[in-house]
Design a protein around this motif. Structure first.
Motif, PDB file in Angstrom:
ATOM      1  N   VAL A   1       0.939  -1.234   0.115  1.00 42.19           N
ATOM      2  CA  VAL A   1       0.037  -0.075  -0.128  1.00 42.19           C
ATOM      3  C   VAL A   1       0.918   1.260  -0.107  1.00 42.19           C
ATOM      4  N   VAL A   2       0.695   2.095  -1.054  1.00 41.50           N
ATOM      5  CA  VAL A   2       1.487   3.310  -1.312  1.00 41.50           C
ATOM      6  C   VAL A   2       0.493   4.593  -0.622  1.00 41.50           C
ATOM      7  N   VAL A   3       1.368   5.223   0.306  1.00 37.13           N
ATOM      8  CA  VAL A   3       0.804   6.498   0.816  1.00 37.13           C
ATOM      9  C   VAL A   3       1.549   7.573   0.531  1.00 37.13           C
ATOM     10  N   PRO A   4       0.997   8.632  -0.405  1.00 38.96           N
ATOM     11  CA  PRO A   4       1.991   9.863  -0.750  1.00 38.96           C
ATOM     12  C   PRO A   4       1.934  10.825   0.590  1.00 38.96           C
ATOM     13  N   LEU A   5       2.922  11.388   0.899  1.00 42.01           N
ATOM     14  CA  LEU A   5       2.589  12.304   2.162  1.00 42.01           C
ATOM     15  C   LEU A   5       3.843  13.414   1.954  1.00 42.01           C
TER      16      LEU A   5
ATOM     17  N   ALA B   1       7.296   5.515  -5.793  1.00 38.58           N
ATOM     18  CA  ALA B   1       6.840   4.535  -5.092  1.00 38.58           C
ATOM     19  C   ALA B   1       6.284   3.378  -5.784  1.00 38.58           C
ATOM     20  N   LEU B   2       5.400   3.445  -6.990  1.00 40.87           N
ATOM     21  CA  LEU B   2       5.009   2.233  -7.680  1.00 40.87           C
ATOM     22  C   LEU B   2       6.031   1.759  -8.062  1.00 40.87           C
ATOM     23  N   GLY B   3       6.929   2.254  -8.445  1.00 40.89           N
ATOM     24  CA  GLY B   3       8.203   1.269  -9.142  1.00 40.89           C
ATOM     25  C   GLY B   3       8.710   0.444  -8.115  1.00 40.89           C
ATOM     26  N   VAL B   4       8.932   0.891  -6.944  1.00 32.65           N
ATOM     27  CA  VAL B   4       9.404   0.196  -5.638  1.00 32.65           C
ATOM     28  C   VAL B   4       8.238  -0.786  -5.193  1.00 32.65           C
ATOM     29  N   ALA B   5       6.998  -0.418  -5.215  1.00 34.82           N
ATOM     30  CA  ALA B   5       6.025  -1.278  -4.891  1.00 34.82           C
ATOM     31  C   ALA B   5       5.904  -2.616  -5.835  1.00 34.82           C
ATOM     32  N   ALA B   6       5.831  -2.227  -7.027  1.00 36.93           N
ATOM     33  CA  ALA B   6       5.427  -3.214  -7.782  1.00 36.93           C
ATOM     34  C   ALA B   6       6.665  -4.253  -8.059  1.00 36.93           C
ATOM     35  N   ALA B   7       7.885  -4.078  -7.503  1.00 37.59           N
ATOM     36  CA  ALA B   7       9.155  -4.856  -7.599  1.00 37.59           C
ATOM     37  C   ALA B   7       8.907  -5.831  -6.424  1.00 37.59           C
ATOM     38  N   ARG B   8       8.004  -5.452  -5.534  1.00 36.49           N
ATOM     39  CA  ARG B   8       8.199  -6.365  -4.045  1.00 36.49           C
ATOM     40  C   ARG B   8       6.969  -6.973  -3.795  1.00 36.49           C
ATOM     41  N   SER B   9       6.046  -6.554  -4.615  1.00 37.39           N
ATOM     42  CA  SER B   9       4.598  -6.912  -4.457  1.00 37.39           C
ATOM     43  C   SER B   9       3.584  -7.331  -5.793  1.00 37.39           C
ATOM     44  N   ASP B  10       3.012  -8.544  -5.839  1.00 36.84           N
ATOM     45  CA  ASP B  10       2.012  -8.865  -6.692  1.00 36.84           C
ATOM     46  C   ASP B  10       0.901  -7.771  -7.050  1.00 36.84           C
ATOM     47  N   LEU B  11       0.436  -6.977  -6.179  1.00 34.01           N
ATOM     48  CA  LEU B  11      -0.690  -6.221  -6.009  1.00 34.01           C
ATOM     49  C   LEU B  11      -0.048  -4.723  -5.439  1.00 34.01           C
ATOM     50  N   VAL B  12      -0.756  -3.905  -5.901  1.00 32.25           N
ATOM     51  CA  VAL B  12      -0.268  -2.312  -5.277  1.00 32.25           C
ATOM     52  C   VAL B  12      -1.494  -1.474  -4.955  1.00 32.25           C
ATOM     53  N   ALA B  13      -1.825  -0.956  -3.948  1.00 35.38           N
ATOM     54  CA  ALA B  13      -3.011  -0.203  -3.749  1.00 35.38           C
ATOM     55  C   ALA B  13      -2.383   1.293  -3.526  1.00 35.38           C
ATOM     56  N   VAL B  14      -3.045   2.261  -3.667  1.00 33.88           N
ATOM     57  CA  VAL B  14      -2.606   3.723  -3.410  1.00 33.88           C
ATOM     58  C   VAL B  14      -3.791   4.277  -2.476  1.00 33.88           C
ATOM     59  N   HIS B  15      -3.360   4.920  -1.656  1.00 33.43           N
ATOM     60  CA  HIS B  15      -4.305   5.602  -0.872  1.00 33.43           C
ATOM     61  C   HIS B  15      -3.924   7.070  -0.375  1.00 33.43           C
ATOM     62  N   ASP B  16      -4.675   7.981  -0.357  1.00 32.57           N
ATOM     63  CA  ASP B  16      -4.355   9.608  -0.117  1.00 32.57           C
ATOM     64  C   ASP B  16      -4.245   9.621   1.466  1.00 32.57           C
ATOM     65  N   ALA B  17      -3.691  10.293   2.190  1.00 34.45           N
ATOM     66  CA  ALA B  17      -3.635  10.191   3.472  1.00 34.45           C
ATOM     67  C   ALA B  17      -4.336  11.432   4.277  1.00 34.45           C
ATOM     68  N   ASP B  18      -5.250  11.869   3.678  1.00 34.67           N
ATOM     69  CA  ASP B  18      -6.010  12.965   3.954  1.00 34.67           C
ATOM     70  C   ASP B  18      -7.689  12.940   4.325  1.00 34.67           C
TER      71      ASP B  18
END
Length: 366
Positions: free
Chosen positions: A28-32, A114-131
């Motif tokens: 799960v990617v959380v931009p901050l 972050a998507l590049g790093v996430a896709a290299a470590r997991s089969d699935l990726v989710a993105v969520h805002d932090a607000d």
């Protein structure tokens, strides 16, 4: 409550849906930003992710070096095992320069890294805002559930109702009527796809790592629209779903001023028209601008009626003024600042992660 299906598969929350989902296969990617850290909303999001316990949590951080210690201590204080990717670290910028990808920083570039790093470590990726102050533990499983049923791309949708008012103005008053106006003159599957989503500008989405590697986000606020354009090329209608995430309460922005909704409208419009150009959809901007005004004013009347039906405050005159402001964004994009798909660049995501980690340790004396 309703159960209407759209052109893309639409998953509804009938009664607190909490489906079994492959959470253990997802990052799960959380931009901050350092401005947002320690906010109640960001704390809620990250603490909730600790309870959800995905394979990993990746905070895509844009922060000044002087704020890093405070941000890192705050993240460490939360009950979540999260990695920080310092997206504007000097070493990361140097690495991007070596590959010709450095330039203006923004939410889109942070998420792309972050998507590049996430896709290299997991089969699935989710993105969520932090607000989102209404963030709940069911959001990630809902987004991931369709990915276990042969869908490749999933978009979240929700209602923006807060303090007795309707929000989500950029989506309601710019994106939706702009796409509706396009549909009046273009019988094209890409236009149909862009109009198929209940909340196209939602920051919450999930995808397979293969699709993630095909995304080409712009550096700033056009991320969500550009993602839809790329998802159409890769997943299409059959591989796409949208899921109900309930009611979201978010931070709000002024219409004018630096970083306001008018600036965001410019970037959203540029992403929209770049995606259309990719798809071979020719746009007559002068004609579209007038059709947009007509469609948007019609929607203002409809939203006014909906607000009155629900006893909400609604300022029709102010919403029409916003439409006039957003109409200036209906113009050819001045440039295309999209980053390359990870599947088409020789930049190594592991090199990005390592550059960030070393810089973060050095800046915080760890």
């Amino acid at each position: 409550m309703e159960y209407v299906q759209e052109r893309v598969a639409t998953l509804h929350d009938f009664d607190g849906a909490a489906p079994e989902a492959p959470v253990d296969r997802a990052t799960v990617v959380v931009p901050l930003t350092d401005r947002d850290h320690a906010s109640l909303a960001a704390e809620r999001v990250l603490s909730t992710l600790g309870a959800v316990d995905p394979e990993s949590v990746l905070v895509a951080l844009r922060a000044d070096e002087g704020k890093l210690e405070a941000v890192r201590e705050w993240v460490d204080s939360l009950d979540v095992d999260a990695d920080i990717l310092w997206c504007n670290a000097p070493t990361v910028r140097d690495l991007l320069s070596e590959h010709g990808h450095n330039g203006e920083a923004g939410k889109g570039r942070d998420v792309w890294l972050a998507l590049g790093v996430a896709a290299a470590r997991s089969d699935l990726v989710a993105v969520h805002d932090a607000d989102a102050t209404t963030y709940g533990p069911q959001h990630v499983p809902r987004l991931l559930f369709p990915l276990a049923r042969d869908y490749e791309f999933v978009k979240g949708y929700y209602a923006r109702v807060e303090n007795g008012r309707l929000y989500g103005r950029l989506c309601r008053l710019f994106y939706e009527p702009a796409v509706a106006a396009l549909a009046e003159s273009h019988d094209d599957p890409l236009v149909d796809y862009l109009g198929a989503f209940r909340y196209a500008l939602a920051g919450e989405f999930a995808a397979t790592s293969d699709l993630i590697r095909q995304l080409r986000p712009p550096r700033g606020w056009g991320l969500e629209v550009a993602t839809l354009g790329d998802a159409f090329r890769t997943a299409g209608f059959e591989g796409t779903a949208q899921v109900d995430l309930g009611i979201h309460e978010h931070d709000h922005r002024a219409v004018s001023g630096r970083g306001g909704l008018s600036d965001m409208a410019d970037e959203v419009a540029a992403a929209l028209f770049s995606a259309l150009d990719d798809g071979g959809v020719a746009v007559d901007y002068d004609a579209l601008r007038e059709r947009y005004r007509t469609a948007a004013r019609r929607l203002v009347d409809q939203y006014a009626t909906d607000a009155a039906f629900n006893g909400l405050d609604y300022d029709s005159a102010d919403e029409r003024r916003q439409v006039d402001a957003y109409a200036e964004s209906v113009r050819p994009p001045e440039s295309d600042d999209r980053l390359p798909a990870w599947g088409e660049t020789d930049l190594d995501p592991e090199a990005v992660r390592a550059a960030s980690s070393d810089a973060l340790d050095e800046a915080t004396d760890r």
